[in-house]
Design an enzyme around this catalytic site. Structure first.
Site: not given
Ligand code: 8X3
Length: 258
Positions: A143, A156
Site C-alpha cells: 500500500s 495499518y
C-alpha cells in the site's frame, strides 16, 4: 532482444484474499491471462462462487478455504502442489483510524498478523514450490501506507511498512534463484469492503474516505497492474510499483470536489 514472456498455460497462480476487491479482480484477470488460479480466502462461499463463475467462462479455477494467519493450515495447503508459478499475497486490510495515543493494541496485532505474518506464512510455505517451478513470481500487495504515514494511519501504516520490508529483504536474500519479488503499492482504491472493514461497518465513515474524490482507483485498476507486472518476461523484475488515483498526490494531499 527481450526474452519472450513465460507462457501462462498450465501455470498455477495462488491468490490470497480472493473473496472480494483486489484479490477477486486479480484472480479474474490472471485466469483470463491463462493461469490456473487457486482462490484462497476465509469466506468459502464467495471463492467457490467465483471459481464456478470462472470455470463456466472456460477458465481454470479452484477454491480453497484458508486463513493466512493459520500456519498449520497454510502448510497443509502447500502440500497440494509440486510447483507453482505465481503467489499473490493480497490478504490484509485496515482496522480503525485511531491516533497512536488511543489505538487499540488488539487492532494493531491483528493488522500485523494478516498483512505481515500472513504474507510470511504463504511465502515460506510456497517458496520451495516457486523455485521448483523454475520461474516463480511472488507479489506483495502492500500500500502507499507502506511508504509514508498519515494521521490515524497508525497500526495499518506500521503493518504495511512491515509488508514492504518483507518484500525488499526477500528480494535481496533470494537473488540468483528463479523467483521474482514484486511489490505493488496502491493508494486510494474504492472497493466494497476496505473502508467498511476499517470502520467496523460504519457506512457513513467509510463513505467519507472517498467523499468528493472524482475517480478513486478500482480493484480492476490494481488487478491490471498486478497482471501486467507478473506477465513481464522472466528477467524483468518490477521491484515496486506505486499507483494512485490522479486526485491523490500523496497520502495526505487529496483533491476533493466540493
Ligand atoms: C490503502 C491506502 O490511504 O487507506 O491501502 O492507507 S490508505
Amino acid at each position: 532482444m527481450a526474452t519472450a514472456a513465460p507462457s501462462a498455460a498450465s501455470r498455477i497462480a495462488v491468490v490470497t484474499g480472493a473473496s472480494s476487491g483486489i484479490g477477486a479482480a486479480t484472480a479474474r484477470q490472471l485466469a483470463t491471462a491463462g493461469y490456473r488460479v487457486v482462490l484462497t480466502a476465509r469466506r468459502k462461499d464467495r471463492i467457490e462462487a467465483l471459481a464456478e463463475e470462472l470455470t463456466k467462462a472456460g477458465h481454470s479455477a479452484v477454491a480453497y478455504q484458508l486463513d493466512v494467519t493459520d500456519r498449520a493450515a497454510v502448510d497443509e495447503f502447500a502440500t497440494a502442489f509440486k510447483t507453482i508459478g505465481v503467489l499473490v499475497n493480497n490478504a490484509g486490510g485496515a482496522l480503525g483510524a485511531d491516533p497512536v495515543a488511543t489505538g487499540d493494541p488488539a487492532d494493531w496485532r491483528t493488522m500485523y498478523e494478516t498483512n505481515v505474518i500472513g504474507t510470511l506464512n504463504l511465502t515460506q510455505a510456497l517458496l520451495p514450490k516457486l523455485v521448483a517451478g523454475g520461474d516463480g513470481v511472488i507479489v506483495v500487495v502492500s500500500s502507499t501506507a507502506g511508504h509514508g504515514t498519515y494521521e490515524g494511519g497508525g497500526g495499518y501504516v506500521a503493518a504495511k511498512h512491515g509488508a514492504h520490508v518483507l518484500a525488499e529483504t526477500l528480494r535481496l536474500e533470494i537473488v540468483g534463484q528463479p523467483v521474482r519479488v514484486i511489490e505493488i503499492a496502491p493508494g486510494m482504491v474504492k472497493t466494497d469492503e476496505f473502508a467498511l472493514t476499517r470502520f467496523g461497518g460504519d457506512t457513513e465513515k467509510a463513505a467519507k474516505v472517498y467523499e468528493g474524490v472524482a475517480e478513486p482507483l478500482t480493484a480492476d485498476d490494481v488487478a491490471e497492474t498486478i497482471t501486467w507486472a507478473v506477465t513481464r518476461p522472466s528477467h524483468v523484475n518490477v521491484d515496486l510499483l506505486v499507483l494512485r488515483p490522479r486526485a491523490q498526490a500523496s497520502n495526505t494531499k487529496i483533491h476533493r470536489e466540493p
